[in-house]
Design an enzyme around this catalytic site. Structure first.
Site, PDB file in Angstrom:
ATOM      1  N   LYS A  53      36.140  33.013  53.546  1.00  0.00           N
ATOM      2  CA  LYS A  53      36.426  31.687  52.979  1.00  0.00           C
ATOM      3  C   LYS A  53      37.819  31.691  52.357  1.00  0.00           C
ATOM      4  CE  LYS A  53      35.598  29.934  48.863  1.00  0.00           C
ATOM      5  NZ  LYS A  53      36.850  29.147  48.757  1.00  0.00           N
ATOM      6  N   GLU A  57      39.297  42.446  43.548  1.00  0.00           N
ATOM      7  CA  GLU A  57      40.726  42.598  43.199  1.00  0.00           C
ATOM      8  C   GLU A  57      41.083  41.413  42.322  1.00  0.00           C
ATOM      9  OE1 GLU A  57      42.437  45.126  43.737  1.00  0.00           O
ATOM     10  OE2 GLU A  57      41.525  46.121  45.470  1.00  0.00           O
ATOM     11  N   CYS A 108      49.673  38.945  41.794  1.00  0.00           N
ATOM     12  CA  CYS A 108      48.829  39.702  40.851  1.00  0.00           C
ATOM     13  C   CYS A 108      49.594  40.890  40.293  1.00  0.00           C
ATOM     14  CB  CYS A 108      47.539  40.136  41.535  1.00  0.00           C
ATOM     15  SG  CYS A 108      47.807  41.040  43.052  1.00  0.00           S
ATOM     16  N   GLU A 156      47.763  36.377  31.315  1.00  0.00           N
ATOM     17  CA  GLU A 156      48.403  36.423  32.637  1.00  0.00           C
ATOM     18  C   GLU A 156      48.984  35.044  32.925  1.00  0.00           C
ATOM     19  OE1 GLU A 156      45.963  36.362  36.177  1.00  0.00           O
ATOM     20  OE2 GLU A 156      47.272  37.806  37.142  1.00  0.00           O
TER      21      GLU A 156
HETATM   22  P1  NAD Z   1      40.140  31.911  41.768  1.00  0.00           P
HETATM   23  O1  NAD Z   1      39.297  32.983  41.212  1.00  0.00           O
HETATM   24  O2  NAD Z   1      40.137  30.581  41.118  1.00  0.00           O
HETATM   25  O3  NAD Z   1      39.781  31.622  43.303  1.00  0.00           O
HETATM   26  C1  NAD Z   1      39.794  32.621  44.275  1.00  0.00           C
HETATM   27  C2  NAD Z   1      38.804  32.257  45.359  1.00  0.00           C
HETATM   28  O4  NAD Z   1      37.493  32.231  44.802  1.00  0.00           O
HETATM   29  C3  NAD Z   1      39.023  30.901  46.012  1.00  0.00           C
HETATM   30  O5  NAD Z   1      38.756  31.020  47.398  1.00  0.00           O
HETATM   31  C4  NAD Z   1      37.972  30.032  45.330  1.00  0.00           C
HETATM   32  O6  NAD Z   1      37.564  28.944  46.124  1.00  0.00           O
HETATM   33  C5  NAD Z   1      36.829  31.009  45.139  1.00  0.00           C
HETATM   34  N1  NAD Z   1      35.901  30.692  44.053  1.00  0.00           N
HETATM   35  C6  NAD Z   1      36.097  29.883  42.982  1.00  0.00           C
HETATM   36  N2  NAD Z   1      35.013  29.892  42.194  1.00  0.00           N
HETATM   37  C7  NAD Z   1      34.112  30.734  42.760  1.00  0.00           C
HETATM   38  C8  NAD Z   1      32.796  31.185  42.395  1.00  0.00           C
HETATM   39  N3  NAD Z   1      32.194  30.784  41.287  1.00  0.00           N
HETATM   40  N4  NAD Z   1      32.185  32.079  43.209  1.00  0.00           N
HETATM   41  C9  NAD Z   1      32.780  32.539  44.324  1.00  0.00           C
HETATM   42  N5  NAD Z   1      34.015  32.129  44.725  1.00  0.00           N
HETATM   43  C10 NAD Z   1      34.677  31.248  43.950  1.00  0.00           C
HETATM   44  O7  NAD Z   1      41.598  32.545  41.811  1.00  0.00           O
HETATM   45  P2  NAD Z   1      42.944  31.844  42.246  1.00  0.00           P
HETATM   46  O8  NAD Z   1      43.333  30.902  41.143  1.00  0.00           O
HETATM   47  O9  NAD Z   1      42.814  31.342  43.639  1.00  0.00           O
HETATM   48  O10 NAD Z   1      43.950  33.099  42.267  1.00  0.00           O
HETATM   49  C11 NAD Z   1      44.698  33.498  41.158  1.00  0.00           C
HETATM   50  C12 NAD Z   1      44.124  34.759  40.559  1.00  0.00           C
HETATM   51  O11 NAD Z   1      43.943  35.738  41.557  1.00  0.00           O
HETATM   52  C13 NAD Z   1      45.039  35.388  39.532  1.00  0.00           C
HETATM   53  O12 NAD Z   1      44.310  35.774  38.391  1.00  0.00           O
HETATM   54  C14 NAD Z   1      45.572  36.632  40.228  1.00  0.00           C
HETATM   55  O13 NAD Z   1      45.978  37.656  39.374  1.00  0.00           O
HETATM   56  C15 NAD Z   1      44.428  36.999  41.102  1.00  0.00           C
HETATM   57  N6  NAD Z   1      44.892  37.804  42.240  1.00  0.00           N
HETATM   58  C16 NAD Z   1      44.570  39.132  42.273  1.00  0.00           C
HETATM   59  C17 NAD Z   1      45.017  39.937  43.301  1.00  0.00           C
HETATM   60  C18 NAD Z   1      44.678  41.411  43.370  1.00  0.00           C
HETATM   61  O14 NAD Z   1      44.805  41.985  44.434  1.00  0.00           O
HETATM   62  N7  NAD Z   1      44.247  42.029  42.312  1.00  0.00           N
HETATM   63  C19 NAD Z   1      45.779  39.375  44.312  1.00  0.00           C
HETATM   64  C20 NAD Z   1      46.089  38.023  44.263  1.00  0.00           C
HETATM   65  C21 NAD Z   1      45.617  37.235  43.213  1.00  0.00           C
END
Ligand code: NAD
Length: 473
Positions: free
Chosen positions: A168, A241, A275, A373
């Protein structure tokens, strides 16, 4: 505006209900994707389950060839893909190109990984060996900052390990991933890779689906916690991650002119939405004034604008919610009277989610912009006196993703790195990830690892088979 379909069971399909995707540079709709729910998820999971029966028995060589086909399809269509990526994600063309070629390179490199059997005992009494068996159907959930890279780093190890996957994308950035789905439709056997789109609400349906065996997730720590909870019902395997608040530590022997530009990009690449971006930059007091001035001078040469325009270095924030969060952190810094070296003074209203390059001059350690962050183009520069003090400050975080040390004395750099509580530490660079080395967070930055054999193992169970050689039967 184009409609992009989902990939389910080898076919590009839609359900007649659509989500609109915006270009963050001008807030115009650039495409539509299916708004899926439980029915489409059930169909995708059923297809993945059927395909798993054959795929798990397919030889490692054949699986690797299929993955190489994915790498080739991305590379051959890179020009189209990177332009589309900029349109939906906002990052400048050069950075979008890096992501597309990086994803193709990652797929090609990881296709060479194999998990060989390990012999535990081989003597007159017994032969014992451990083999790795695929966990089954994987649910992959990815964010909007590196949508293609993150999708590939879930799909590829799943396939190499012998799993099938339902992926997804983020509802903010699904277009390039769905275009790749179309390109690989006939490269992967039907049902092995399924890509379905929907609102955030589709996420928990994946996490809790009884016929999914493992979740691999990249996104925020807050969502990671919900996933861990949702996956606990049937003890799904999980890899998370998550977020980071990575510290860069600049020792007094660093060459100010040489590191200024690198430090700038370690924080501002992809408009800071990385990230593993440097989110706190600690500079030794002896060079603080010179280096902060050099970084601010360099910042003035970088253009903020539409990523599709030549010369843009920093694009818009990817979506409105994140844009508002970054503006809130800048406002908090203003309200508290922190000093700005750049940014903070312009009104960022108008079309597109643009935030001026913002550099803060030594805000206190408990400032929100230091403790949280930011995930945007805001860089706090912080002054330190001693190495012991800066290690303590760097480690004083719930996160533990990555960090960096900048020094001519690389042995000293390694000594400091070994005291940082993070999954990765770079000496004199930032953001370099190897397809062959594990990448994962300590503390609340993650659970498990991706990349390398450690990452591949997360898509498998160990199975030990023991043959008693001197048995009386
Ligand atoms: P997010 O957690 O809001 O969303 C990520 C994904 O999860 C999306 O596809 C979203 O639709 C889905 N999602 C949302 N709510 C959910 C739920 N309750 N259950 C399951 N899936 C759900 O994150 P974002 O805003 O898209 O990304 C930013 C964050 O991601 C930042 O905190 C960043 O640090 C982190 N990030 C981490 C890495 C890493 O490798 N550690 C890499 C990139 C981004």
């Amino acid at each position: 505006m184009t409609d992009y379909k989902n990939l389910i069971d080898g076919e590009m399909v839609d359900n007649g209900e659509w989500l609109e995707v915006l270009n963050p540079a001008n807030e115009q709709v650039v495409g539509r994707v299916p708004a899926c729910g439980k029915d489409e998820l059930d169909r995708a999971v059923a297809a993945a389950r059927r395909a798993f029966k054959e795929w798990k028995k397919t030889s490692a060589e054949k699986r690797q060839k299929v993955v190489q086909g994915i790498a080739a399809a991305i590379k051959e269509n890179a020009d189209e893909l990177y332009r589309l990526l900029t349109t939906e994600q906002g990052k400048p063309h050069a950075q979008a190109q890096q992501e597309i070629y990086g994803a193709a390179g990652l797929a090609a490199a990881q296709s060479t990984l194999t998990l060989d059997d390990v012999v535990n005992q081989d003597d007159d009494t017994r032969l014992s060996r451990t083999r790795r068996v695929p966990v089954g159907v994987v649910g992959g959930i990815v964010p909007w900052n590196f949508p293609v890279m993150m999708a590939i780093q879930k799909i590829v190890p799943a396939l190499v390990a012998g799993c099938t996957i339902v992926l997804k994308p983020s509802p903010f950035t699904p277009l390039t991933t769905l275009r790749i789905a179309e390109l690989i439709k006939d490269v992967v056997p039907a049902g092995t890779v399924n890509i379905i789109t929907g609102e955030d609400s589709l996420g928990p349906m994946i996490t809790e689906h009884p016929d999914i065996d493992k979740i691999t997730f990249t996104g925020s720590t807050a969502t990671g916690k919900k996933i861990m909870e949702g996956a606990s019902g049937d003890l799904k395997r999980i890899t998370l991650e998550l977020g980071g608040n990575d510290a860069s530590i600049v020792l007094p022997d660093a060459d100010v002119e040489k590191v200024a530009e690198q430090l700038f990009w370690s924080s501002f690449s992809n408009a800071g939405q990385v990230c593993i971006a440097a989110k706190r930059v600690y500079i030794h007091k002896d060079i603080y004034d010179d280096l902060s001035k050099a970084i601010a001078e360099y910042a003035k040469t970088v253009v903020v604008g539409d990523g599709s325009q030549q010369g843009t270095g920093v694009g818009p924030i990817q979506n409105k919610k994140q844009y508002e969060r970054v503006l809130e952190l800048i406002q908090d810094a203003k309200d508290n009277g922190y000093k700005f070296l750049t940014g903070g003074d312009k009104d960022p209203s108008g079309t597109g989610y643009y935030v001026p390059i913002t550099i803060l001059d030594n805000p206190p350690e408990d400032a929100r912009i230091v403790a949280e962050e930011q995930f945007g183009p805001v860089m706090p520069l912080l002054k330190f006196d001693s190495v012991d003090e800066v290690i303590e400050r760097a480690n004083n975080s719930e996160y533990g993703l990555a960090g960096a040390v900048w020094t001519k004395d690389t042995d000293r750099g390694v000594e400091i790195a070994e005291q940082l509580e993070t999954g990765t530490v770079w000496i004199n660079e930032f953001m370099h990830l190897s397809p062959f080395a594990p990448f994962g967070g300590h503390k609340q930055s993650g659970f498990g690892a991706e990349y390398g054999l450690d990452g591949l193992k997360e898509f498998t169970y160990p199975q030990v088979i023991t043959v008693k050689r001197d048995a009386a039967v």
